[in-house]
Write an enzyme that holds these catalytic residues in place. Structure first.
Site, PDB file in Angstrom:
ATOM      1  CG  HIS A   1      -1.719  -1.086   1.147  1.00  0.00           C
ATOM      2  ND1 HIS A   1      -2.047  -1.929   2.462  1.00  0.00           N
ATOM      3  CD2 HIS A   1      -2.769  -1.360   0.407  1.00  0.00           C
ATOM      4  CE1 HIS A   1      -3.003  -2.517   2.152  1.00  0.00           C
ATOM      5  NE2 HIS A   1      -3.587  -2.338   1.112  1.00  0.00           N
TER       6      HIS A   1
ATOM      7  NE  ARG B   1      -2.727  -7.659  -3.833  1.00  0.00           N
ATOM      8  CZ  ARG B   1      -3.446  -8.116  -3.162  1.00  0.00           C
ATOM      9  NH1 ARG B   1      -2.922  -8.104  -2.005  1.00  0.00           N
ATOM     10  NH2 ARG B   1      -4.774  -8.262  -3.099  1.00  0.00           N
TER      11      ARG B   1
ATOM     12  CB  SER C   1      -4.192  -6.301   4.947  1.00  0.00           C
ATOM     13  OG  SER C   1      -4.040  -5.219   4.216  1.00  0.00           O
TER      14      SER C   1
END
Ligand code: PNS
Length: 172
Positions: free
Chosen positions: A26, A99, A137
């Site tokens: 991020h 990604r 995450s």
């Protein structure tokens, strides 16, 4: 259609996400995106399909600590629709990181839905840096909960806070 949003003459990007917690992936997108706009708003939102580990306040705090001082970046939260948040902040550009192919279908759907809700809104995708293509995450949380090393996965400044929150030492 853009008139109200272009009134300031400033290019305002919004980078929305759950950020539960912010990762180096991020942060990489934030640092690259901020160079392309006058102001970047990092917006912590609610993804109804996820149950967050960190409160909204904690997530904002972790993002701010990771970024440090930068006049061009604002960190805040939003509830409700992203399109309404963007309008309120005179922005017509949403930044998202991509990604892998696995991200594409979901992000494509979100971009089209947002476009359908507000035709003046554009979603721009930034490819992740290759070093972070495996990072999310969720994997950070999984490693931290199990007492693994999250060095290099999250900003150094917040590593300890994430471990303190997630790693419950087992007395075995
Ligand atoms: O990091 P995430 O989980 O992919 O972030 C998703 C988020 C919070 C950006 C997204 O769920 C969102 O925009 N939520 C607000 C509601 C909304 O506008 N949804 C899109 C139209 S259905």
């Amino acid at each position: 259609m853009f008139s109200k949003r272009m009134v300031t003459g400033k290019m305002i990007f919004i980078y929305p996400g759950s950020f539960d917690p912010i990762t180096n992936g991020h942060l990489d997108i934030i640092n690259r995106a901020v160079k392309l706009c006058d102001k970047l708003i990092v917006a912590v939102g609610t993804n109804i399909s996820k149950k967050p580990a960190f409160s909204v306040e904690e997530r904002i705090e972790l993002i701010k600590a990771s970024i440090g001082e930068n006049d061009k970046i604002e960190v805040t939260s939003f509830s409700g629709l992203l399109v309404d948040f963007a309008k309120k902040h005179n922005s017509h550009i949403i930044i998202k990181g991509l990604r892998a192919v696995s991200d594409f279908e979901y992000e494509f759907q979100m971009a089209l839905l947002n476009k359908n809700l507000d035709s003046g809104l554009e979603t721009l995708f930034m490819m992740t840096s290759v070093n972070y293509s495996f990072l999310s995450s969720s994997v950070v949380k999984e490693i931290a909960i199990n007492g693994g090393d999250i060095e290099g996965l999250v900003p150094d400044r917040i590593k300890d806070r994430i471990m303190e929150k997630l790693f419950v030492r087992k007395n075995v």
